[in-house]
Scaffold this active site. Sequence first.
Site, mmCIF file in Angstrom:
data_model
loop_
_atom_site.group_PDB
_atom_site.id
_atom_site.type_symbol
_atom_site.label_atom_id
_atom_site.label_comp_id
_atom_site.label_asym_id
_atom_site.label_seq_id
_atom_site.Cartn_x
_atom_site.Cartn_y
_atom_site.Cartn_z
ATOM 1 N N ASP A 32 -40.251 26.803 -16.850
ATOM 2 C CA ASP A 32 -41.526 25.954 -16.699
ATOM 3 C C ASP A 32 -42.109 25.809 -18.098
ATOM 4 O O ASP A 32 -41.818 26.438 -19.035
ATOM 5 C CB ASP A 32 -42.498 26.711 -15.735
ATOM 6 C CG ASP A 32 -43.907 25.743 -15.156
ATOM 7 O OD1 ASP A 32 -43.555 24.552 -15.459
ATOM 8 O OD2 ASP A 32 -44.601 26.473 -14.743
ATOM 9 N N ASP B 74 -46.067 19.315 -10.501
ATOM 10 C CA ASP B 74 -47.209 19.503 -9.856
ATOM 11 C C ASP B 74 -47.762 18.484 -8.732
ATOM 12 O O ASP B 74 -48.505 17.808 -9.355
ATOM 13 C CB ASP B 74 -48.396 19.929 -10.555
ATOM 14 C CG ASP B 74 -48.037 21.414 -11.450
ATOM 15 O OD1 ASP B 74 -46.808 21.985 -11.133
ATOM 16 O OD2 ASP B 74 -48.553 21.708 -12.285
ATOM 17 N N GLU C 48 -42.049 21.344 -21.758
ATOM 18 C CA GLU C 48 -42.315 20.109 -22.436
ATOM 19 C C GLU C 48 -42.283 19.972 -23.801
ATOM 20 O O GLU C 48 -42.084 18.871 -24.361
ATOM 21 C CB GLU C 48 -43.510 19.121 -21.806
ATOM 22 C CG GLU C 48 -43.389 18.822 -20.277
ATOM 23 C CD GLU C 48 -43.626 20.376 -19.585
ATOM 24 O OE1 GLU C 48 -44.260 21.102 -19.760
ATOM 25 O OE2 GLU C 48 -42.879 20.129 -18.291
HETATM 26 C C1 NOJ Z 1 -47.131 24.898 -13.715
HETATM 27 C C2 NOJ Z 1 -45.859 24.734 -12.646
HETATM 28 O O1 NOJ Z 1 -45.487 23.424 -12.557
HETATM 29 C C3 NOJ Z 1 -46.072 25.302 -11.380
HETATM 30 O O2 NOJ Z 1 -45.032 25.198 -10.412
HETATM 31 C C4 NOJ Z 1 -46.409 26.829 -11.482
HETATM 32 O O3 NOJ Z 1 -46.765 27.365 -10.305
HETATM 33 C C5 NOJ Z 1 -47.634 27.048 -12.470
HETATM 34 N N1 NOJ Z 1 -47.122 26.420 -13.951
HETATM 35 C C6 NOJ Z 1 -47.699 28.348 -13.010
HETATM 36 O O4 NOJ Z 1 -46.512 29.198 -13.377
#
Ligand code: NOJ
Length: 964
Positions: A548, A623, A551
Site C-alpha cells: 500500500d 479508497d 505511489e
Molecule cells: C490506505 C489504503 O488505501 C487502505 O486500504 C488502508 O486500509 C490504509 N491505507 C491503512 O493501511
Amino acid sequence: MVMANSLKFVTVACCLFVVLLMAYPVESAKRYLFKTCEQSSFCRRNREYADLAQSKGAAWDSPYAIDSSTVQFDGGVLQGTILKSILDSKGDPTNVELPFQLVFLESGTARFMVDEKQRTDSPISGFPESITQRRYNEASKWAVTGDLTPDDNAIDATTDNERKDGVYKIKFGPDRYFEAVVESKPLRVAFYRDGEPQVILNDRGLINMDHWRAKPDPSQINDDPSLKNELDIKDMWEESFGGSTDTKPKGPESIALDVTFPGYEHVFGIPEHADKFSLRETRGGEGNHNEPYRLFNVDIFEYEVNSPMAMYGAIPFMQAQKKKSSVGIFWANGADTWIDIVKSKPNEQSFGVKKSTETHWISESGIIDMYVMLGPDPTSVYHQYGLLTGFTALPPIYAVGYHQCRWNYNSEDDVAEVDANFDKYEIPYDAIWLDIEYTENKKYFTWLKSMFPTPEKMMQNLDKRKRKLVVIIDPHIKKEAGYKTYETLSKGELAIKTSEGQEYNGWCWPGESAWIDTFNPKAADFWKDQYKPGKFCGYENNFLMWNDMNEPSVFNGPEVSAPRDALHYGNWEHRDVHNIYGATYHNATQQAMLARNPRQRPFVLTRSFFAGSQRYGAVWTGDNAASWDYLKIVTPMLLSHSIAGFSFVGADVGGFFGNPTPELLTRWYQAGAFYPFFRGHAHIESKRREPWLAGEPYTSLIRNAIRLRYQLLPSVYTAFHRASFDGVPIVRPMFLLAPENEEAFEIDDQFFFGETGLLVKPIVEEGARSTEIYIPDDELYYDYFDETIYEGIGYKHLDAPFEKIPILARGGHIIVRRDRYRRSATLMSHDPLTLVIHLDRSGNAGGVFYMDDGETMAYNRGAFLHRFFMFNAQDNILRSRSMQPSGASSRSYEKTIDEVRIEKIILVGFNTDKLKSARTVEAFQDKKSWSADIHVAETSDGKVSVVTVRDPKVLVIGDWSIQF
Ligand code: NOJ
C-alpha cells in the site's frame, strides 16, 4: 495504547486534511492538494503550444522536421535526425538535433523513439558530475519484457520520387500487412492497415521537446529579448506548489506528441481514473472535462468520481475502437503525464463521415518512446500489448476466492473469531487480512506482541482450513534508532535520496520515515532478506502480501508524494520515475516472496502500478466510499484496467470510508462476486461489517453472492489462465463480443465475465428492483437463474429483486462450476464439476477448462489439464477433448486428479423433441459405454427447456462423449 498511538497518526493525517480543507471551497475538497494543468508549468506550456498551433490552422509551421539527408533504413529500423529550429543565445537561428528511430518489431508492433543528442559541451548545471545523461530512457526497461528485436522482414517500399520528397514507406508486420508512412516536413508518421491510416503521430504538429539549455544568467541578459522571455516563462526553471519548491536542476525537459486515430470515435484505457470507460473529451463542452486526463500516481484521499484527476496508478496505454477495427498505443514514460482528448469534426474526404479522435500526450521528462499496435481486433491488441509488457501472473487459486479485510483486525482472538464466524454462517472465504495496526508502531516486519503474541500459531490455525493470512507492508520505513530494518536500509544507502544526495525523510503512518528505493538492485536484495524463512513470518507459507502507499504516499510531500528532485538509484530524479516507483516496489515484494519459497506462486496486492504491473499480482482501486456513486464507478474502472493489461483488479466491497446501508452492502457483494479480485474492506472508523452482522435477509443474500463466486471458480480460474497467456481480460467490454455494434461501445455499466459468456449488470441504484440490460449482438441470451430467453439487439427489461443479480448467459458457451459448499477454494480442488451449457442459435456450444494444482509453479512444466468441451448440434454429442500436448508432467498431474468427475451436466435450450421419449443418455469413455439418467424440464412461459444429466460418471481427465 497502541491503538491510541495509531489513532493519533490517523488523527494527525486527518487534521492536516481538515485544516487544508477549511481554506478551500467544499466542491474542490481534495483538489487543492493536486496540480491542475494550469498549475503545472510543462502542461500549461504544451497546452498553450497546442492552442497556438490550432489558432494558426494550416499556416502552423512547426519548428520540427526530419533532416532527410540523415535518414536510413536497415534491419527493421528507420532512423535519422529530427531538427528543431531555435534561436541561439545571440538570437541567430540554429538547430537542436533530436535522433529518432522507428523500429519495426518482430511482434508486428512499431516503436517510435525520439531522444535529444547528448551535448558534451553542456554539462548539466547544478547536477552531480556523474550525471551525463540528461533524459531518462529506462521506462521501457521496467515496463517491457517482450522481445524488442527489429524485424528483418520489414521492407523499404519507398519510390525514388517519394524519397526525394522526404517520404519513406515501410511495409511490416505479419505478411507485411501494415505500412508506415513517414513524412519529413511537416513531420508526420502514419500507420496504415487495410489501406487506411489507423494511427497518425504528429498529425497536428504538436511534437515538442524542451531542449537542453543553460539557465540564463539574469545579469547577462541585458536587452536580449529571447533570453528574457525564457526567464519570464512562469515556473520554467523552478516551480513551487503547496509550500514545496522543485529546484529543477536539469531545467525544463518536457516532451509532447499528438496522436490521431482517424475515423475512431472512441478511445479507452489510460487507467487510473474514476471516470467513464469511453474517455471523454478534455477541452470543455457539455459532458466533457476541462482538464486533461492525468497520469501521476498519488494517494488521492476519497477520490472524486467522473473526474480526469490522477489516482494511484498509471498505465499509459490507450485503445481506439471503431466498427470491426481496433488499435492500441503505449507511451512508455514514467513521468507526470497529461493527455488531452478531442474529437474532431467528421472529415468526409479522408475518413468517411466518422469523427476522429485526436490526443495530445505531454510528459514532464524522459524521451519519446511510443509503441503502436495495429490490431486488427481487440483481442489482437491485448495480445500485442501483452507481448510487450507481459501477461497477468497466474494467481494461486485461493487468491481468486473471497478476501476478508478491514483496518484492522486487532488481535489473534479477533482473527480467530472472524474466521470461526465464516464457518458458523457457512460462508466460504480464503484469506483474512491484517492492516497496519498489527505492527509495533508501524514498523514493518515486526508484530505488535501484545495483540499478536503467536503469529505463527495464528497462521497454522488458519491453515487447518486451508486459509491464508495477508499482511500489509508499506515502502516507508520508520526512522528510529534501534529498528533493524531502518538501520540496514539507511546504512546501506538503499533509500530514496534528496536532491543533495542525503537520505530523504518525510512523514507517513509511522511518523518520520525513509523510503526504500526499489530501483536499486541492492535494495531489492535487502527486501528479500526481510522475508527469509524463519524471520518475520517464521516458516509458514500461508501468508500473502499487501503493498500500500507505494505511489509513494508522503503526507508532507508535494502532492502527497516525494519531491520531484529527489534522487533514485543511478541518480535519476524522482520526476523521471515517479509513476514507475510503485511497480518496482510491487516487483521487489513479489521477488522476495518467490525467493522465500520458489515453489509457491506468490500473491501480492498493490495500490500503485504502472504498465507491466500485471506481472506482479493484483490491484485494487483504493479508497472509495460507502455510497452508490462509488459502487457505480467500479464497473467502468474495472473495464479500463482490464483492457490496459491489468486483469486482476477489484474494488473495496462495501466502500472503504463510511458505513454502507445493508442494501448497499448486499448489492456491492452481488457486484463484487464478479470482480476478478474480490475483497471486503473498511476504514478504521467504519463500523464492523462482516457479512453476518448485516442480519437477515442481507446475510443470506451476501452468502449467496459469495457462494456463487465459489461455484464459478473453475471458470474464473480458466479466465485467469487465458489472461496469463494471451492477455484477454476477465472483465470484458461489449465490443469484445460485439465488435460490429458501435452503439454498444460506450456501455460501461455491464460486462461479460471471463470465458463464461455471462453478461453481468450489477445493480448500482438504491431501491432498484429491475434493470435494463443491453444485448449487444444477435445471439440468444438466457436468464442465468430461470432460463427465460432474450434475443435481439437492444435493451431488455429484467427483474432484479433484491435476491437477484441480473445476469444473462450468452448462447454458445459452457460454464464449468463446482457446486458443493466448502470453506475455502483449496478445499474444493478435487470436488466434482458441473457443466452448464447454453446453446447458441444453431444449437452449438463450446467452452475451455483449465485446471492445475492451484498453488505451485509446476504448471510451468506442463502439470496442468486444459480441455475443451463442445456440444455439436449435428450429432447431439457433448465431447471432451484435450487442448494440451501430452507429456510426462501432464500425465503425472492427471494421476493426482483421476478421481475428479463431472457430476452434473445442465443443457439449456435443447430441442427436447430430439430426445423423443428417452430419459437416459449414453456416455462413452475408455472404450466403455453406459447410460445416465436425465431430467427434462420442458419449455414454458418464455423459458427454454433444461435437460439435466444427473450423474454421467465421466471423468475430468481423458476424452469422453455423451450422446443426447
Ligand atoms: C490506505 C489504503 O488505501 C487502505 O486500504 C488502508 O486500509 C490504509 N491505507 C491503512 O493501511
